[in-house]
Scaffold this active site. Structure first.
Site, PDB file in Angstrom:
ATOM      1  N   LYS A 175      -6.407   8.709 -35.210  1.00  0.00           N
ATOM      2  CA  LYS A 175      -5.476   8.512 -33.680  1.00  0.00           C
ATOM      3  C   LYS A 175      -5.694   7.017 -33.447  1.00  0.00           C
ATOM      4  CE  LYS A 175      -4.542  13.015 -31.926  1.00  0.00           C
ATOM      5  NZ  LYS A 175      -4.699  13.722 -30.582  1.00  0.00           N
ATOM      6  N   ASN A 206      -0.700   9.647 -31.832  1.00  0.00           N
ATOM      7  CA  ASN A 206      -0.484  11.012 -32.400  1.00  0.00           C
ATOM      8  C   ASN A 206       0.898  11.177 -32.814  1.00  0.00           C
ATOM      9  OD1 ASN A 206       1.215  11.504 -30.192  1.00  0.00           O
ATOM     10  ND2 ASN A 206       0.374  13.619 -29.976  1.00  0.00           N
ATOM     11  N   ALA A 221     -15.232  13.158 -21.577  1.00  0.00           N
ATOM     12  CA  ALA A 221     -14.790  11.475 -21.575  1.00  0.00           C
ATOM     13  C   ALA A 221     -14.389  11.135 -22.981  1.00  0.00           C
ATOM     14  CB  ALA A 221     -15.694  10.783 -20.760  1.00  0.00           C
TER      15      ALA A 221
HETATM   16  P1  ATR Z   1     -11.683  14.576 -28.078  1.00  0.00           P
HETATM   17  O1  ATR Z   1     -10.699  13.793 -28.854  1.00  0.00           O
HETATM   18  O2  ATR Z   1     -11.541  16.206 -28.383  1.00  0.00           O
HETATM   19  O3  ATR Z   1     -11.910  14.289 -26.742  1.00  0.00           O
HETATM   20  P2  ATR Z   1     -14.123  13.479 -28.520  1.00  0.00           P
HETATM   21  O4  ATR Z   1     -13.529  11.980 -28.426  1.00  0.00           O
HETATM   22  O5  ATR Z   1     -15.185  13.434 -29.630  1.00  0.00           O
HETATM   23  O6  ATR Z   1     -13.157  14.688 -28.876  1.00  0.00           O
HETATM   24  O7  ATR Z   1     -14.902  14.003 -27.150  1.00  0.00           O
HETATM   25  C1  ATR Z   1     -15.756  15.080 -27.156  1.00  0.00           C
HETATM   26  C2  ATR Z   1     -15.981  15.343 -25.675  1.00  0.00           C
HETATM   27  O8  ATR Z   1     -16.651  16.453 -25.626  1.00  0.00           O
HETATM   28  C3  ATR Z   1     -17.009  14.458 -25.224  1.00  0.00           C
HETATM   29  O9  ATR Z   1     -16.857  14.280 -23.778  1.00  0.00           O
HETATM   30  C4  ATR Z   1     -18.565  14.822 -25.293  1.00  0.00           C
HETATM   31  O10 ATR Z   1     -19.495  14.554 -24.456  1.00  0.00           O
HETATM   32  P3  ATR Z   1     -20.337  13.028 -24.986  1.00  0.00           P
HETATM   33  O11 ATR Z   1     -19.474  11.830 -24.589  1.00  0.00           O
HETATM   34  O12 ATR Z   1     -21.727  13.121 -23.962  1.00  0.00           O
HETATM   35  O13 ATR Z   1     -20.685  13.130 -26.278  1.00  0.00           O
HETATM   36  C5  ATR Z   1     -18.213  16.452 -25.023  1.00  0.00           C
HETATM   37  N1  ATR Z   1     -19.057  17.124 -25.634  1.00  0.00           N
HETATM   38  C6  ATR Z   1     -19.036  17.782 -27.005  1.00  0.00           C
HETATM   39  N2  ATR Z   1     -20.042  18.750 -27.018  1.00  0.00           N
HETATM   40  C7  ATR Z   1     -20.555  18.636 -26.071  1.00  0.00           C
HETATM   41  C8  ATR Z   1     -22.097  19.526 -25.533  1.00  0.00           C
HETATM   42  N3  ATR Z   1     -22.772  20.210 -26.184  1.00  0.00           N
HETATM   43  N4  ATR Z   1     -22.359  19.129 -24.131  1.00  0.00           N
HETATM   44  C9  ATR Z   1     -21.738  18.462 -23.388  1.00  0.00           C
HETATM   45  N5  ATR Z   1     -20.494  17.500 -23.705  1.00  0.00           N
HETATM   46  C10 ATR Z   1     -20.040  17.972 -25.108  1.00  0.00           C
END
Ligand code: ATR
Length: 290
Positions: free
Chosen positions: A72, A93, A133
Site C-alpha cells: 500500500k 488501496n 497506530a
Molecule cells: P495495520 O495496517 O493493520 O494497521 P500495522 O501497520 O502493522 O498493521 O500496525 C499494527 C498495529 O497493531 C500497531 O499499532 C501495533 O503496535 P506497535 O506499533 O506497538 O507494533 C499493533 N499491535 C500488533 N500486535 C500487538 C500486540 N501484541 N500488542 C500491542 N499492539 C500490537
C-alpha cells in the site's frame, strides 16, 4: 458471475499473499448486481515485480487494481497522480487506469465511515480513541479528522508511532489530539467511541483483547473492531457485555470495495444494492456449511 465477452473489463487485487482474499467475491457480486461487464481476479506479486506488475496492468488496459499488504505504501512510487485523501492517509488501496494515467486512491476511510453510519454511528462531536497506530489506524484518524470529532486519543504499544501519527494529524486537521499507552486507558472516562485497529484478537487469537478493564468499557457507547474474523473479538464481547454497541470489520472491508468499484466505473451503487451484496457476503463468511 457475468459472461466474459470482448467488452469485459478486468479488475484485480495485487498483494502477497492474496489467496484468502474476499475481494473477488465482493466485486464479482457487485458486477452481477449492477449488470456491469467486469471480472475481478487476485494477482500474487513478488516484491521485485511490483513496478512491472503496475506497468503491465496499464499496458493490458486493466480498468483498475486494489492493492493490499505489503504494497500500500510502495505502490505510491509508481503512480502518475495521487488523490488528496490517499495523500492524507499516505497509502493507496485502489488504482485506476484512466486516459493513460495511473491514479491512486484510498477507500478505507470512506468504507469505514459508510459502514458505521449505516448503523447509526455519526462521529461529529464525539470523543474517540483509536487502539493502534499502524496503517489501519491512520485511515481511522483521517476519517475522524474529516468528521470533526471533538477529541481524538491515540493509544499504541510503541508510543513513538502514536506521537508521529498525532503530529501528522495535527498538521492536517484542527482537532484536539492526545497520545497515551494502554496502561493509561482506564483513566479515559471521557471516551465514548473506540476503534480497535491492532491485530490483537485476530483468529486464532480468540482470547486476547488489547484492554479488559471494566472502567474503560463502562463509559463507552460504541466499540468498533476492524477485525472481522472472528465475527466478535474478545474486545467486542467485553464491550457488548457492558451494553456498548459493537461493530466488526466486515462492513469496512465491504464498503471500501464498494467505493473502489464506484471509482473504477464512475457510478454510485444504490444502498439497497450494496445491502443485498453485503447480506450475501455475510452469509458467505459466517454461515458455515454442513
Ligand atoms: P495495520 O495496517 O493493520 O494497521 P500495522 O501497520 O502493522 O498493521 O500496525 C499494527 C498495529 O497493531 C500497531 O499499532 C501495533 O503496535 P506497535 O506499533 O506497538 O507494533 C499493533 N499491535 C500488533 N500486535 C500487538 C500486540 N501484541 N500488542 C500491542 N499492539 C500490537
Amino acid at each position: 458471475m457475468n459472461r466474459i465477452t470482448g467488452q469485459t473489463r478486468v479488475l484485480g487485487l495485487i498483494g502477497n499473499p492474496v489467496s484468502h482474499t474476499l475481494s473477488p467475491f465482493i466485486h464479482n457480486h457487485l458486477a452481477a448486481a449492477m449488470n456491469i461487464n467486469t471480472v475481478y481476479v487476485p494477482f500474487f506479486v513478488e516484491p521485485e515485480h511490483l513496478q512491472s506488475a503496475i506497468e503491465g496492468a496499464k499496458a493490458l488496459h486493466l480498468q483498475g487494481l486494489n492493492v493490499t499488504v505489503p504494497y500500500k505504501l510502495d505502490v505510491m512510487s509508481y503512480l502518475d497522480r495521487l488523490d488528496e485523501r490517499a495523500g492524507k492517509i499516505d497509502a493507496v488501496n485502489t488504482i485506476k487506469f484512466k486516459d493513460g494515467l495511473t491514479w491512486g486512491y484510498n477507500t478505507d476511510a470512506d468504507g469505514l465511515l459508510r459502514s458505521i453510519e449505516r448503523l447509526g454511528l455519526f462521529l461529529e462531536g464525539r470523543s474517540v480513541c483509536i487502539l493502534g497506530a499502524g496503517g489501519a489506524a491512520r485511515s481511522v484518524a483521517v476519517m475522524c479528522g474529516e468528521q470533526k470529532v471533538k477529541k481524538l486519543i491515540l493509544v499504541n504499544r510503541t508510543k513513538k508511532k502514536a506521537f508521529d501519527l498525532a503530529e501528522d494529524m495535527a498538521r492536517l486537521f484542527d482537532m484536539d489530539i492526545d497520545v497515551c499507552g494502554f496502561e493509561d486507558l482506564v483513566e479515559m472516562k471521557a471516551v465514548d467511541t473506540c476503534f480497535q485497529t491492532t491485530s490483537i484478537g485476530l483468529h486464532p487469537d480468540h482470547e486476547a483483547s488489547p484492554i479488559e478493564a471494566e472502567a474503560f468499557f463502562k463509559g463507552l457507547q460504541w466499540a468498533v473492531d476492524l477485525i472481522y474474523n472472528p465475527s466478535e473479538t474478545k474486545f467486542l464481547q467485553i464491550a457488548a457485555a457492558h451494553g456498548v454497541r459493537t461493530v466488526n470489520g466486515l462492513g469496512m472491508l465491504f464498503y471500501q470495495a464498494v467505493r473502489a468499484y464506484e471509482i473504477w466505473n464512475e457510478i454510485t451503487i444504490p444502498e439497497e444494492v450494496a445491502e443485498s451484496v453485503l447480506a450475501s457476503l455475510t452469509a458467505h463468511v459466517y454461515i458455515k456449511k454442513g
